[in-house]
Design an enzyme around this catalytic site. Structure first.
Site, PDB file in Angstrom:
ATOM      1  CE1 TYR A 143      -1.116   3.127   3.033  1.00  0.00           C
ATOM      2  CE2 TYR A 143      -3.062   3.480   1.336  1.00  0.00           C
ATOM      3  CZ  TYR A 143      -2.527   4.007   1.919  1.00  0.00           C
ATOM      4  OH  TYR A 143      -2.864   5.343   2.334  1.00  0.00           O
ATOM      5  CE  LYS A 147      -2.185   6.763  -0.739  1.00  0.00           C
ATOM      6  NZ  LYS A 147      -3.740   7.317  -0.906  1.00  0.00           N
TER       7      LYS A 147
HETATM    8  N1  NDP Z   1      -8.066   5.668   6.648  1.00  0.00           N
HETATM    9  C1  NDP Z   1      -6.728   6.257   7.360  1.00  0.00           C
HETATM   10  O1  NDP Z   1      -6.089   6.645   8.207  1.00  0.00           O
HETATM   11  C2  NDP Z   1      -5.716   7.487   6.099  1.00  0.00           C
HETATM   12  C3  NDP Z   1      -6.419   7.387   4.796  1.00  0.00           C
HETATM   13  N2  NDP Z   1      -5.445   7.583   3.133  1.00  0.00           N
HETATM   14  C4  NDP Z   1      -6.027   8.467   1.920  1.00  0.00           C
HETATM   15  O2  NDP Z   1      -6.929   8.995   2.973  1.00  0.00           O
HETATM   16  C5  NDP Z   1      -7.570   8.313   1.529  1.00  0.00           C
HETATM   17  C6  NDP Z   1      -8.993   7.560   1.980  1.00  0.00           C
HETATM   18  O3  NDP Z   1      -9.065   7.160   2.595  1.00  0.00           O
HETATM   19  P1  NDP Z   1     -10.426   6.577   3.312  1.00  0.00           P
HETATM   20  O4  NDP Z   1     -11.443   7.012   3.229  1.00  0.00           O
HETATM   21  O5  NDP Z   1      -9.244   5.824   4.748  1.00  0.00           O
HETATM   22  O6  NDP Z   1     -10.486   5.067   2.243  1.00  0.00           O
HETATM   23  P2  NDP Z   1     -11.606   4.256   1.856  1.00  0.00           P
HETATM   24  O7  NDP Z   1     -11.919   2.843   1.515  1.00  0.00           O
HETATM   25  O8  NDP Z   1     -12.971   4.975   3.189  1.00  0.00           O
HETATM   26  O9  NDP Z   1     -12.477   4.992   0.215  1.00  0.00           O
HETATM   27  C7  NDP Z   1     -11.665   4.963  -0.433  1.00  0.00           C
HETATM   28  C8  NDP Z   1     -12.592   5.456  -1.524  1.00  0.00           C
HETATM   29  O10 NDP Z   1     -12.009   5.127  -2.843  1.00  0.00           O
HETATM   30  C9  NDP Z   1     -13.260   4.158  -3.678  1.00  0.00           C
HETATM   31  N3  NDP Z   1     -12.299   2.772  -4.478  1.00  0.00           N
HETATM   32  C10 NDP Z   1     -11.409   2.458  -4.406  1.00  0.00           C
HETATM   33  N4  NDP Z   1     -11.151   2.070  -6.010  1.00  0.00           N
HETATM   34  C11 NDP Z   1     -11.634   2.361  -6.401  1.00  0.00           C
HETATM   35  C12 NDP Z   1     -10.985   2.538  -8.102  1.00  0.00           C
HETATM   36  N5  NDP Z   1     -10.673   1.872  -8.873  1.00  0.00           N
HETATM   37  N6  NDP Z   1     -12.017   2.901  -8.687  1.00  0.00           N
HETATM   38  C13 NDP Z   1     -12.951   4.281  -8.095  1.00  0.00           C
HETATM   39  N7  NDP Z   1     -13.329   4.312  -7.146  1.00  0.00           N
HETATM   40  C14 NDP Z   1     -12.267   3.259  -5.692  1.00  0.00           C
HETATM   41  C15 NDP Z   1     -13.629   3.161  -2.814  1.00  0.00           C
HETATM   42  O11 NDP Z   1     -14.314   2.510  -2.961  1.00  0.00           O
HETATM   43  P3  NDP Z   1     -14.723   0.863  -2.105  1.00  0.00           P
HETATM   44  O12 NDP Z   1     -15.131   0.899  -0.701  1.00  0.00           O
HETATM   45  O13 NDP Z   1     -16.143  -0.081  -2.780  1.00  0.00           O
HETATM   46  O14 NDP Z   1     -13.393  -0.180  -2.944  1.00  0.00           O
HETATM   47  C16 NDP Z   1     -14.057   3.945  -1.310  1.00  0.00           C
HETATM   48  O15 NDP Z   1     -15.523   4.530  -1.625  1.00  0.00           O
HETATM   49  C17 NDP Z   1      -6.789   7.075   0.662  1.00  0.00           C
HETATM   50  O16 NDP Z   1      -5.794   7.693  -0.515  1.00  0.00           O
HETATM   51  C18 NDP Z   1      -6.072   6.983   1.660  1.00  0.00           C
HETATM   52  O17 NDP Z   1      -4.548   6.303   0.969  1.00  0.00           O
HETATM   53  C19 NDP Z   1      -3.814   8.800   4.007  1.00  0.00           C
HETATM   54  C20 NDP Z   1      -3.600   8.404   5.228  1.00  0.00           C
HETATM   55  C21 NDP Z   1      -4.358   8.041   5.849  1.00  0.00           C
HETATM   56  C1  LIG Z   2      -2.779  -3.098  16.252  1.00  0.00           C
HETATM   57  C2  LIG Z   2      -4.059  -2.854  16.926  1.00  0.00           C
HETATM   58  C3  LIG Z   2      -4.473  -3.088  18.450  1.00  0.00           C
HETATM   59  C4  LIG Z   2      -4.799  -2.047  15.706  1.00  0.00           C
HETATM   60  C5  LIG Z   2      -5.614  -1.481  15.684  1.00  0.00           C
HETATM   61  C6  LIG Z   2      -5.880  -0.574  15.431  1.00  0.00           C
HETATM   62  C7  LIG Z   2      -5.572  -0.745  13.333  1.00  0.00           C
HETATM   63  C8  LIG Z   2      -6.578  -1.139  12.185  1.00  0.00           C
HETATM   64  C9  LIG Z   2      -5.253   0.777  12.975  1.00  0.00           C
HETATM   65  C10 LIG Z   2      -4.281   1.876  13.840  1.00  0.00           C
HETATM   66  C11 LIG Z   2      -3.345   2.364  13.535  1.00  0.00           C
HETATM   67  C12 LIG Z   2      -4.288   3.148  12.469  1.00  0.00           C
HETATM   68  C13 LIG Z   2      -3.389   3.223  10.946  1.00  0.00           C
HETATM   69  C14 LIG Z   2      -4.065   2.645  10.168  1.00  0.00           C
HETATM   70  C15 LIG Z   2      -5.300   2.016   9.882  1.00  0.00           C
HETATM   71  C16 LIG Z   2      -5.415   1.436  10.650  1.00  0.00           C
HETATM   72  C17 LIG Z   2      -4.713   1.453  12.157  1.00  0.00           C
HETATM   73  C18 LIG Z   2      -3.448   0.358  11.723  1.00  0.00           C
HETATM   74  C19 LIG Z   2      -3.559   3.854   8.329  1.00  0.00           C
HETATM   75  C20 LIG Z   2      -2.395   1.934   7.526  1.00  0.00           C
HETATM   76  C21 LIG Z   2      -4.169   3.259   7.122  1.00  0.00           C
HETATM   77  C22 LIG Z   2      -3.499   3.956   5.929  1.00  0.00           C
HETATM   78  C23 LIG Z   2      -2.449   5.023   6.131  1.00  0.00           C
HETATM   79  O1  LIG Z   2      -1.944   5.939   5.220  1.00  0.00           O
HETATM   80  C24 LIG Z   2      -1.622   4.972   6.858  1.00  0.00           C
HETATM   81  C25 LIG Z   2      -0.832   6.451   6.951  1.00  0.00           C
HETATM   82  C26 LIG Z   2      -2.381   4.458   8.763  1.00  0.00           C
HETATM   83  C27 LIG Z   2      -1.483   4.798   9.679  1.00  0.00           C
HETATM   84  C28 LIG Z   2      -2.139   4.620  10.883  1.00  0.00           C
END
Ligand code: NDP
Ligand SMILES: CC(C)CCC[C@@H](C)[C@H]1CC[C@H]2C3=C(CC[C@]12C)[C@@]1(C)CCC(=O)[C@@H](C)[C@@H]1CC3
Length: 344
Positions: A143, A147
């Site tokens: 992942y 990114k």
């Molecule tokens: N959550 C976090 O802690 C962090 C997230 N990010 C970044 O933030 C962004 C959003 O994350 P988050 O909201 O948690 O993720 P989600 O999975 O909730 O949202 C991503 C969305 O993109 C859609 N998607 C996936 N593949 C495709 C595709 N091929 N075409 C069109 N749409 C697509 C997904 O649909 P579906 O669910 O059906 O796959 C979903 O609706 C991501 O880029 C992630 O890398 C960065 C740092 C931390």
């Molecule tokens: C070890 C814990 C008991 C597991 C439960 C919590 C985890 C699922 C989250 C804790 C930190 C979170 C995190 C992300 C996903 C969910 C956790 C691992 C990311 C990897 C999501 C995508 C990103 O881009 C990273 C910056 C996030 C880092 C923190």
């Protein structure tokens, strides 16, 4: 002038049906934007929003969704918990190149990418890391690897001579109601009895960022993205600016949902190498049975190391500051997950 001002408030959120994407949509609507959403699945209804369902891996799917808009927000990604390397590559790298190409063909002026603070993280401590840190040479998972590729493409695509401006937002540990990764996985881990112990000594500070602050950072970036702006072609950390010990945060959520929180620590390196061994074992057993370990090396590293980031650049160049303090965000999140409360 009328054409530009009419187009000026029109935007499309790619991945707008996801956790962060929907908050960006809601924030844009509050600010008076005309909003379209492009996503692979439509997950909510809103008469104010025009929905386009498609796959960003198909450039032809994108064109109708970004026609006649000034700004595109790209926050689509497969979930980090997916272990489909090909999917990550297709969506995060090839798909992002499709978006850049489609934006340029459509005359889109601004592209705001949701990147990730993990693009500089290699599993060792980062304390108040700035955006000048080098990209991870050995990303901890695929992942993160995609990114990095994605962010490089978007920032390199910044082209004032083509009137096309790009920026990357690097959030970390986004949390809040409707999140599909952090709280649901934490609750599953607690229900499986795997949160009796913490990993490490519990002192490691980590950034957890309330989702409304991340959405706010995206809109600020879009508003500061124009010719001769110092924002163009740059990455920005967006955090709550309140790093918190990882296990203090987890315990706040667990106790808020009436689950026991970990009291004792296990040696970090012991758990890390155990997780690495388990990951190898699961890889070897995959042809026979697919097992998804809860504690992957990446999650153990995230749980046991310092990793928090400076958002000074966002403060200086975009006037960013969090709109929701961490404590309030935690309370709102616990309230939003009442349905996952422990009733035993
Ligand atoms: N959550 C976090 O802690 C962090 C997230 N990010 C970044 O933030 C962004 C959003 O994350 P988050 O909201 O948690 O993720 P989600 O999975 O909730 O949202 C991503 C969305 O993109 C859609 N998607 C996936 N593949 C495709 C595709 N091929 N075409 C069109 N749409 C697509 C997904 O649909 P579906 O669910 O059906 O796959 C979903 O609706 C991501 O880029 C992630 O890398 C960065 C740092 C931390
Ligand atoms: C070890 C814990 C008991 C597991 C439960 C919590 C985890 C699922 C989250 C804790 C930190 C979170 C995190 C992300 C996903 C969910 C956790 C691992 C990311 C990897 C999501 C995508 C990103 O881009 C990273 C910056 C996030 C880092 C923190």
């Amino acid at each position: 002038m009328a054409t530009r001002s009419r187009k000026g408030k029109k935007c499309t959120v790619i991945g707008g049906c996801g956790f962060l994407g929907r908050y960006i949509v809601e924030r844009l609507l509050e600010e008076g934007y005309t909003v379209s959403v492009f996503d692979i699945a439509k997950t909510f209804e809103d008469d104010r929003v025009k929905f386009f369902v498609g796959d960003l891996c198909q450039e032809k799917d994108l064109a109708p969704a970004i026609s006649d808009v000034q700004t595109v927000f790209h926050c689509a990604s497969p979930p980090p918990s997916s272990d489909d390397r090909d999917l990550f590559y297709r969506v995060n790298f090839v798909g992002t190149k499709n978006i850049i190409s489609a934006c340029k063909k459509a005359g889109v002026q601004k592209l705001v990418l949701t990147s990730s603070a993990s693009v500089v993280y290699e599993g060792t401590d980062i304390k108040n890391g700035t955006e000048d840190l080098p990209y991870a040479k050995k990303p901890m998972d695929y992942y993160t690897e995609t990114k990095v590729l994605q962010e490089k493409e978007v920032l390199a695509a910044n082209s004032p001579e083509e009137n096309f401006f790009t920026v990357a937002i690097r959030p970390h540990g986004i949390f809040g109601p409707r999140d599909r990764q952090l709280v649901p996985i934490l609750v599953d881990t607690a229900r499986a009895g795997k949160t009796k112990f913490m990993i490490g000594n519990g002192e490691n500070l980590v950034d957890f960022t309330y989702v409304v602050n991340v959405a706010h950072g995206h809109l600020l970036a879009a508003e500061h993205l124009h010719k001769d702006s110092p924002v163009c072609g740059k990455a920005f950390h967006i955090t709550n600016d309140e790093p918190i010990p990882f296990w203090t945060f987890m315990s706040r959520i667990l106790e808020g949902l009436n689950y026991p929180s970990p009291k004792m620590g296990l040696p970090y390196l012991l758990i890390y190498y155990l997780a690495a061994f388990l990951q190898l074992l699961c890889l070897l057993l995959k042809p026979i049975k697919e097992i998804k370990p809860t504690f992957t090396p990446m999650r153990v590293a995230l749980a046991g190391t310092y990793h928090y980031y400076s958002c000074q650049r966002a403060k200086q160049l975009m006037g960013y500051k969090p709109v929701v303090p961490l404590d309030e965000g935690i309370k709102l999140t616990v309230k939003g997950y009442a349905h996952l409360q422990n009733n035993n």
